[in-house]
Scaffold this motif. Structure first.
Motif, PDB file in Angstrom:
ATOM      1  N   ALA A 285      19.493   0.280   1.447  1.00  0.00           N
ATOM      2  CA  ALA A 285      19.257  -0.566   2.616  1.00  0.00           C
ATOM      3  C   ALA A 285      20.553  -1.295   2.927  1.00  0.00           C
ATOM      4  CB  ALA A 285      18.143  -1.565   2.341  1.00  0.00           C
ATOM      5  N   VAL A 286      20.911  -1.359   4.216  1.00  0.00           N
ATOM      6  CA  VAL A 286      22.153  -2.040   4.603  1.00  0.00           C
ATOM      7  C   VAL A 286      21.870  -2.959   5.780  1.00  0.00           C
ATOM      8  CG1 VAL A 286      22.855  -0.112   6.097  1.00  0.00           C
ATOM      9  CG2 VAL A 286      24.583  -1.718   5.265  1.00  0.00           C
ATOM     10  N   LEU A 287      22.438  -4.161   5.731  1.00  0.00           N
ATOM     11  CA  LEU A 287      22.255  -5.136   6.799  1.00  0.00           C
ATOM     12  C   LEU A 287      23.510  -5.984   6.915  1.00  0.00           C
ATOM     13  CD1 LEU A 287      20.291  -6.512   8.857  1.00  0.00           C
ATOM     14  CD2 LEU A 287      19.707  -8.107   7.031  1.00  0.00           C
ATOM     15  N   GLY A 288      24.149  -5.944   8.079  1.00  0.00           N
ATOM     16  CA  GLY A 288      25.329  -6.760   8.298  1.00  0.00           C
ATOM     17  C   GLY A 288      24.981  -8.236   8.331  1.00  0.00           C
ATOM     18  N   GLY A 289      25.909  -9.069   7.878  1.00  0.00           N
ATOM     19  CA  GLY A 289      25.678 -10.510   7.909  1.00  0.00           C
ATOM     20  C   GLY A 289      24.964 -11.001   6.677  1.00  0.00           C
ATOM     21  N   SER A 290      24.220 -12.107   6.834  1.00  0.00           N
ATOM     22  CA  SER A 290      23.499 -12.724   5.721  1.00  0.00           C
ATOM     23  C   SER A 290      22.122 -12.084   5.591  1.00  0.00           C
ATOM     24  CB  SER A 290      23.364 -14.230   5.951  1.00  0.00           C
ATOM     25  OG  SER A 290      24.630 -14.820   6.123  1.00  0.00           O
ATOM     26  N   GLY A 291      21.936 -11.254   4.577  1.00  0.00           N
ATOM     27  CA  GLY A 291      20.699 -10.477   4.478  1.00  0.00           C
ATOM     28  C   GLY A 291      19.765 -10.895   3.369  1.00  0.00           C
ATOM     29  N   GLY A 292      19.975 -12.084   2.812  1.00  0.00           N
ATOM     30  CA  GLY A 292      19.157 -12.502   1.675  1.00  0.00           C
ATOM     31  C   GLY A 292      17.669 -12.494   1.936  1.00  0.00           C
ATOM     32  N   ARG A 293      17.258 -12.892   3.122  1.00  0.00           N
ATOM     33  CA  ARG A 293      15.814 -12.988   3.385  1.00  0.00           C
ATOM     34  C   ARG A 293      15.175 -11.619   3.620  1.00  0.00           C
ATOM     35  NH1 ARG A 293      13.535 -13.347   8.487  1.00  0.00           N
ATOM     36  NH2 ARG A 293      14.907 -13.088  10.293  1.00  0.00           N
ATOM     37  N   TYR A 294      15.989 -10.565   3.609  1.00  0.00           N
ATOM     38  CA  TYR A 294      15.447  -9.218   3.788  1.00  0.00           C
ATOM     39  C   TYR A 294      15.318  -8.473   2.459  1.00  0.00           C
ATOM     40  CZ  TYR A 294      15.904  -9.932   8.763  1.00  0.00           C
ATOM     41  OH  TYR A 294      15.753 -10.426  10.036  1.00  0.00           O
ATOM     42  N   MET A 295      15.410  -9.194   1.357  1.00  0.00           N
ATOM     43  CA  MET A 295      15.265  -8.581   0.038  1.00  0.00           C
ATOM     44  C   MET A 295      13.917  -7.884  -0.099  1.00  0.00           C
ATOM     45  SD  MET A 295      15.280 -10.423  -3.684  1.00  0.00           S
ATOM     46  CE  MET A 295      13.499 -10.706  -3.703  1.00  0.00           C
ATOM     47  N   THR A 308      24.618  -5.987   1.688  1.00  0.00           N
ATOM     48  CA  THR A 308      24.633  -7.028   2.711  1.00  0.00           C
ATOM     49  C   THR A 308      25.682  -8.068   2.347  1.00  0.00           C
ATOM     50  OG1 THR A 308      23.213  -8.536   3.985  1.00  0.00           O
ATOM     51  CG2 THR A 308      22.773  -8.366   1.628  1.00  0.00           C
ATOM     52  N   GLY A 309      25.618  -9.245   2.959  1.00  0.00           N
ATOM     53  CA  GLY A 309      26.593 -10.290   2.678  1.00  0.00           C
ATOM     54  C   GLY A 309      25.941 -11.644   2.512  1.00  0.00           C
ATOM     55  N   ASP A 310      26.709 -12.576   1.934  1.00  0.00           N
ATOM     56  CA  ASP A 310      26.291 -13.972   1.815  1.00  0.00           C
ATOM     57  C   ASP A 310      25.007 -14.168   1.013  1.00  0.00           C
ATOM     58  OD1 ASP A 310      28.476 -14.611   3.283  1.00  0.00           O
ATOM     59  OD2 ASP A 310      27.415 -15.207   5.095  1.00  0.00           O
ATOM     60  N   ILE A 311      24.852 -13.457  -0.075  1.00  0.00           N
ATOM     61  CA  ILE A 311      23.671 -13.620  -0.928  1.00  0.00           C
ATOM     62  C   ILE A 311      23.809 -14.901  -1.755  1.00  0.00           C
ATOM     63  CG2 ILE A 311      22.438 -12.669  -2.921  1.00  0.00           C
ATOM     64  CD1 ILE A 311      21.816 -11.242  -0.359  1.00  0.00           C
ATOM     65  N   ILE A 326      21.784  -5.336  -5.710  1.00  0.00           N
ATOM     66  CA  ILE A 326      22.381  -5.897  -4.498  1.00  0.00           C
ATOM     67  C   ILE A 326      23.890  -5.743  -4.562  1.00  0.00           C
ATOM     68  CG2 ILE A 326      22.890  -8.034  -3.241  1.00  0.00           C
ATOM     69  CD1 ILE A 326      20.093  -8.958  -3.692  1.00  0.00           C
ATOM     70  N   LEU A 327      24.466  -5.326  -3.439  1.00  0.00           N
ATOM     71  CA  LEU A 327      25.910  -5.396  -3.257  1.00  0.00           C
ATOM     72  C   LEU A 327      26.175  -6.419  -2.169  1.00  0.00           C
ATOM     73  CD1 LEU A 327      27.254  -1.714  -3.210  1.00  0.00           C
ATOM     74  CD2 LEU A 327      26.902  -3.227  -5.153  1.00  0.00           C
ATOM     75  N   ASP A 328      26.808  -7.527  -2.538  1.00  0.00           N
ATOM     76  CA  ASP A 328      27.238  -8.526  -1.563  1.00  0.00           C
ATOM     77  C   ASP A 328      28.666  -8.175  -1.177  1.00  0.00           C
ATOM     78  OD1 ASP A 328      28.124 -10.696  -0.132  1.00  0.00           O
ATOM     79  OD2 ASP A 328      27.243 -12.204  -1.441  1.00  0.00           O
ATOM     80  N   VAL A 329      28.797  -7.485  -0.058  1.00  0.00           N
ATOM     81  CA  VAL A 329      30.119  -6.997   0.378  1.00  0.00           C
ATOM     82  C   VAL A 329      30.814  -7.988   1.301  1.00  0.00           C
ATOM     83  CG1 VAL A 329      29.565  -4.552   0.084  1.00  0.00           C
ATOM     84  CG2 VAL A 329      28.978  -5.690   2.234  1.00  0.00           C
ATOM     85  N   GLY A 330      30.166  -9.127   1.552  1.00  0.00           N
ATOM     86  CA  GLY A 330      30.764 -10.155   2.393  1.00  0.00           C
ATOM     87  C   GLY A 330      30.394 -10.016   3.852  1.00  0.00           C
ATOM     88  N   HIS A 331      30.332 -11.154   4.510  1.00  0.00           N
ATOM     89  CA  HIS A 331      29.935 -11.185   5.924  1.00  0.00           C
ATOM     90  C   HIS A 331      30.949 -10.462   6.809  1.00  0.00           C
ATOM     91  CE1 HIS A 331      27.128 -13.723   8.562  1.00  0.00           C
ATOM     92  NE2 HIS A 331      27.743 -12.893   9.393  1.00  0.00           N
ATOM     93  N   ASN A 332      32.201 -10.466   6.365  1.00  0.00           N
ATOM     94  CA  ASN A 332      33.280  -9.949   7.201  1.00  0.00           C
ATOM     95  C   ASN A 332      33.246  -8.431   7.394  1.00  0.00           C
ATOM     96  OD1 ASN A 332      36.587  -9.220   7.340  1.00  0.00           O
ATOM     97  ND2 ASN A 332      35.907 -10.963   8.571  1.00  0.00           N
ATOM     98  N   VAL A 333      32.404  -7.702   6.624  1.00  0.00           N
ATOM     99  CA  VAL A 333      32.347  -6.241   6.822  1.00  0.00           C
ATOM    100  C   VAL A 333      31.825  -5.889   8.207  1.00  0.00           C
ATOM    101  CG1 VAL A 333      32.121  -5.632   4.398  1.00  0.00           C
ATOM    102  CG2 VAL A 333      30.059  -6.012   5.765  1.00  0.00           C
TER     103      VAL A 333
END
Length: 369
Positions: A285-295, A308-311, A326-333
């Protein structure tokens, strides 16, 4: 010939219409005017001083960005503050700023599709469905002599799409009657004389996104002074659009291998990882930005990992306990949108002299030491 600002945005919104955006999202024209010729469009992730300087140096007078330049209502506009100086610089150099945020996340070919493509995912579905197209039936009566002309105009404007099919219509011949009144300039017939004309009743489907464009195209192609047409709402639902993507890797990887793959394709120096690095990963699953609430959405979709980013710390613990990597690749991706949007707009504006540039400025605020 340079394209007008409104034309540039109309073309862009064919990719990411405003009605795709989540409620209260800060999108659209935030600064400046679109009532001007656009020399160059600069596509950026964020609007910073460096990005505005880049627009000035390259001669761009429209910035299309993913993140809002004005996020909260302004109580005042003081030009001795960092934000105020930024707005002043844009205004002084006649640079308009247009924002596309969650509408670009949801769009087909938008941020999340671009991220999924970078990872090489296939068999894509949505992480969460958020928008279903509303459909209407457009009915118009056309003289037989102009039947194909009007059909072609409707289809070119985007009417007639049903699922994976395009140019769908139903056409019924019949007789139309009308009596031109004093002051009319009839295409067929004479004032004061009842006319009977062989016409075709054309029925086709239009979505909310193309309705206005399709009606305008139909009216322009139709020969009559007064065009008889109807729009009927339909219970039939159109395409579904959503946030995030869920797909499969071409071949299973370990979490460690996927981490290295993500660092390479997203051009990031580090990734925060939750989970056993040796576990096999196939569904992502991939989601740009802050995706914590989509866990939970990722788990429900059967994903092995959420990229996703910003976990935050507590979400990471919850994912670890639930067995979701989870891979937190950062919001900047989300910077992937710069090249994606620039390529799309450049193709749309190919017949004009307006140029489109992807910003070369790295707006990552963090340093990795």
């Amino acid at each position: 010939m340079l394209a007008k600002g409104q034309t540039v945005i109309q073309l862009f919104e064919q990719l990411a219409p405003k009605h795709y955006a989540m409620a209260d999202d800060k999108i659209g024209l935030q600064l400046g005017s679109l009532q001007k010729d656009i020399t160059k469009v600069l596509v950026a992730l964020d609007v910073t001083d460096a990005v505005v300087d880049e627009a000035i140096s390259t001669g761009a007078n429209l910035i299309i960005a993913h993140h809002a330049i004005i996020f909260r209502p302004l109580a005042h506009l003081q030009t001795d503050t960092p934000a105020g100086r930024l707005y002043e610089k844009c205004i002084k150099h006649d640079i308009a700023v247009y924002i596309a945020h969650t509408n670009l996340d949801v769009a087909e070919g938008g941020v999340n599709d671009l991220l999924a493509d970078q990872l090489g995912l296939t068999e894509l579905t949505h992480l969460e469905d958020v928008h279903t197209e509303k459909l209407q039936k457009l009915v118009v009566f056309v003289p037989e002599t102009h039947h194909q002309q009007v059909l072609d105009a409707l289809f070119k404007a985007g009417a007639g799409g049903i699922g994976q099919y395009s140019s769908c219509s139903f056409n019924i011949p019949g007789t139309g009657t009308f009596l031109p009144q004093e002051g009319a300039i009839p295409f067929i017939g004479e004032v004061g004389k009842l006319e009977r004309v062989q016409e075709v009743r054309v029925e086709t489907i239009v979505t909310a996104g193309v309705q206005r464009r399709a009606v305008q195209a139909m009216l322009k192609a139709h020969p009559y002074e007064e065009v008889a047409y109807d729009l009927y709402p339909m219970d039939l639902k159109g395409r579904v659009f959503g946030l995030g993507r869920v797909g499969k890797l071409p071949a299973a990887m370990t979490l460690r291998e996927l981490t290295e793959h993500a660092k390479a394709v997203f051009d990031v120096p580090t990734v925060r990882v939750v989970g056993d690095l040796s576990r096999p990963i196939r569904k992502v699953a991939v989601l740009g930005g802050s995706g914590g609430r989509y866990m939970r959405h990722a788990m429900f979709a059967g994903a092995d990992v959420l990229v996703t980013g910003d976990i935050d710390y507590h979400t990471a613990h919850d994912a670890l306990a639930a067995g979701l990597a989870i891979l937190d690749v950062g919001h900047n991706v989300e910077k992937v949108m710069k090249r994606g949007v620039a390529d799309y707009l450049a193709a749309q504006l190919a017949k004009t002299d307006t140029q489109v540039l992807a910003s070369a400025i790295d707006t990552e605020p963090f340093q990795f030491i």
